[in-house]
Design an enzyme around this catalytic site. Sequence first.
Site, PDB file in Angstrom:
ATOM      1  N   ARG A 148       0.847  -1.191   0.000  1.00  0.00           N
ATOM      2  CA  ARG A 148       0.000   0.000   0.000  1.00  0.00           C
ATOM      3  C   ARG A 148       0.882   1.240   0.000  1.00  0.00           C
ATOM      4  O   ARG A 148       1.847   1.299   0.763  1.00  0.00           O
ATOM      5  CB  ARG A 148      -0.903  -0.033   1.237  1.00  0.00           C
TER       6      ARG A 148
ATOM      7  N   LYS B 105      -7.824 -13.734   5.947  1.00  0.00           N
ATOM      8  CA  LYS B 105      -8.368 -13.832   4.588  1.00  0.00           C
ATOM      9  C   LYS B 105      -7.905 -15.110   3.903  1.00  0.00           C
ATOM     10  O   LYS B 105      -8.711 -15.862   3.360  1.00  0.00           O
ATOM     11  CB  LYS B 105      -7.880 -12.606   3.807  1.00  0.00           C
TER      12      LYS B 105
ATOM     13  N   LYS C 150       1.724  -7.715   4.931  1.00  0.00           N
ATOM     14  CA  LYS C 150       1.361  -6.489   4.220  1.00  0.00           C
ATOM     15  C   LYS C 150       2.557  -5.563   4.208  1.00  0.00           C
ATOM     16  O   LYS C 150       3.397  -5.622   5.111  1.00  0.00           O
ATOM     17  CB  LYS C 150       0.209  -5.780   4.948  1.00  0.00           C
TER      18      LYS C 150
ATOM     19  N   ASP D 157      -1.979  -2.913  -4.031  1.00  0.00           N
ATOM     20  CA  ASP D 157      -2.960  -2.515  -3.026  1.00  0.00           C
ATOM     21  C   ASP D 157      -3.250  -1.036  -3.297  1.00  0.00           C
ATOM     22  O   ASP D 157      -2.809  -0.475  -4.295  1.00  0.00           O
ATOM     23  CB  ASP D 157      -2.397  -2.746  -1.613  1.00  0.00           C
TER      24      ASP D 157
ATOM     25  N   GLY E 211     -12.959   3.283  -6.818  1.00  0.00           N
ATOM     26  CA  GLY E 211     -11.616   3.070  -7.371  1.00  0.00           C
ATOM     27  C   GLY E 211     -11.560   1.778  -8.167  1.00  0.00           C
ATOM     28  O   GLY E 211     -12.564   1.345  -8.743  1.00  0.00           O
TER      29      GLY E 211
ATOM     30  N   ALA F 248     -15.642  -4.149  -0.187  1.00  0.00           N
ATOM     31  CA  ALA F 248     -14.290  -4.587  -0.553  1.00  0.00           C
ATOM     32  C   ALA F 248     -13.204  -4.006   0.332  1.00  0.00           C
ATOM     33  O   ALA F 248     -12.074  -4.497   0.319  1.00  0.00           O
ATOM     34  CB  ALA F 248     -14.000  -4.189  -1.999  1.00  0.00           C
TER      35      ALA F 248
ATOM     36  N   ASN G 159     -10.617  -3.119   3.235  1.00  0.00           N
ATOM     37  CA  ASN G 159     -10.009  -3.888   4.327  1.00  0.00           C
ATOM     38  C   ASN G 159     -10.272  -3.187   5.652  1.00  0.00           C
ATOM     39  O   ASN G 159     -10.389  -1.963   5.706  1.00  0.00           O
ATOM     40  CB  ASN G 159      -8.502  -3.989   4.115  1.00  0.00           C
TER      41      ASN G 159
HETATM   42  N1  PHE Z   1      -4.355  -6.111  -1.868  1.00  0.00           N
HETATM   43  C1  PHE Z   1      -5.166  -7.281  -1.767  1.00  0.00           C
HETATM   44  C2  PHE Z   1      -5.990  -7.263  -0.481  1.00  0.00           C
HETATM   45  O1  PHE Z   1      -5.915  -6.375   0.326  1.00  0.00           O
HETATM   46  C3  PHE Z   1      -4.390  -8.526  -1.675  1.00  0.00           C
HETATM   47  C4  PHE Z   1      -3.660  -8.921  -2.886  1.00  0.00           C
HETATM   48  C5  PHE Z   1      -2.327  -9.077  -2.813  1.00  0.00           C
HETATM   49  C6  PHE Z   1      -4.312  -9.191  -4.058  1.00  0.00           C
HETATM   50  C7  PHE Z   1      -1.625  -9.506  -3.867  1.00  0.00           C
HETATM   51  C8  PHE Z   1      -3.615  -9.575  -5.149  1.00  0.00           C
HETATM   52  C9  PHE Z   1      -2.265  -9.750  -5.046  1.00  0.00           C
HETATM   53  O2  PHE Z   1      -6.727  -8.188  -0.254  1.00  0.00           O
END
Ligand code: PHE
Length: 352
Positions: free
Chosen positions: A42, A66, A78, A115, A182, A260, A262
């Site tokens: 991110r 997840k 992350k 992300d 987005g 969607a 997080n």
């Molecule tokens: N960024 C996505 C999420 O928060 C996770 C992800 C990572 C998707 C790598 C694709 C590839 O869930």
Amino acid sequence: MSFELDAWRGENVLVNRDLRTGAWSMIALHSTRLGPAVGGTRMKSYATADDALADCMRLAEGMTYKTAVAGLPAGGGKAVLAVPPGLSADARARLLLDHGRRVADLGGRFVTGPDMGTGETDMDLLGTVTGHVFCRSLANGGAGTASPWTAAGVLAAIEATIQYEIGSRRLDGMTVLVQGIGEVGARLARLLSTRGARLLLSDIDQRAVDRLISELPGATALDPGRVYATECDVYSPCAVGATLSQATIPQLRCRMVVGAANNQLAGADDAERLRRQGIRYAPDFVANAGGIIRAVGSETLHWSDDEIDARIAAIGTTLLDIYERSDASGASTAAAALRIAEERLGADAVAA
Ligand code: PHE
């Protein structure tokens, strides 16, 4: 934002400071119990480095749940690149490359991907220094963006939730409020529109809303300040986290929350607060797993497209199970989902 390090049951955190720009670069590995930690990178500006670190660690924890609930042989991690506003393109690229080298140094314990604030071209750049990256462009040997699969998973989650609540999966006549249009939110809005849903679209970028509305029949714009108090069937948070809080939940006039974003819950009590208010909440880490299912499924496990589609559809089945468990036990849906994660991970990896 307050964050208790003691309460975080993760494995490790790497924090680096770029003295030239003042940017911070962080990688949190929450769990590698079920496989390499996977999670996006991110890029965002934060008020303080503490906020960025708290976000990184919480997001990594969310990834553990997840992947566990989705049944993937992967753990949770992350990365956050906390950048000063107005960073130059050169400095941005340099930060990404430095970050990519640190991902490479982890030797496969962490595999990253896009992300909020990063995309396919950034993954291509990371790919020049490490192979541990998902969603590079097709031209560079990757599987491309995973956002369409995230959106498809959220759609499956919405359909399952209205089936449970109303007894039909049909979206025509249902009003869905999409907050944040987005990469994922806009795709979700398009899918909902083709199924006849009435759409209320909100984003801090008004021009993006106007553009999407001109394209979609049955869509109207909603002022970002009016999101929480507006009546709808489904409220779908698709932008930043922590939109469900002590302050917003009492205002909500929706029947279901399925989105969607997080970390939608601001605090540990908010899932219970939603339950008491009679609002059905699809735990974010279940509803938004489509992207990581696609990334790990296609790039690590070499699943066929049909297999991936089946796994994404299964998000709906998993949610129905969670709703039944929640109703049978009186626990919140988030607690019921965490129990499933716990069954796969062991109790010590899951926050109480
Ligand atoms: N960024 C996505 C999420 O928060 C996770 C992800 C990572 C998707 C790598 C694709 C590839 O869930």
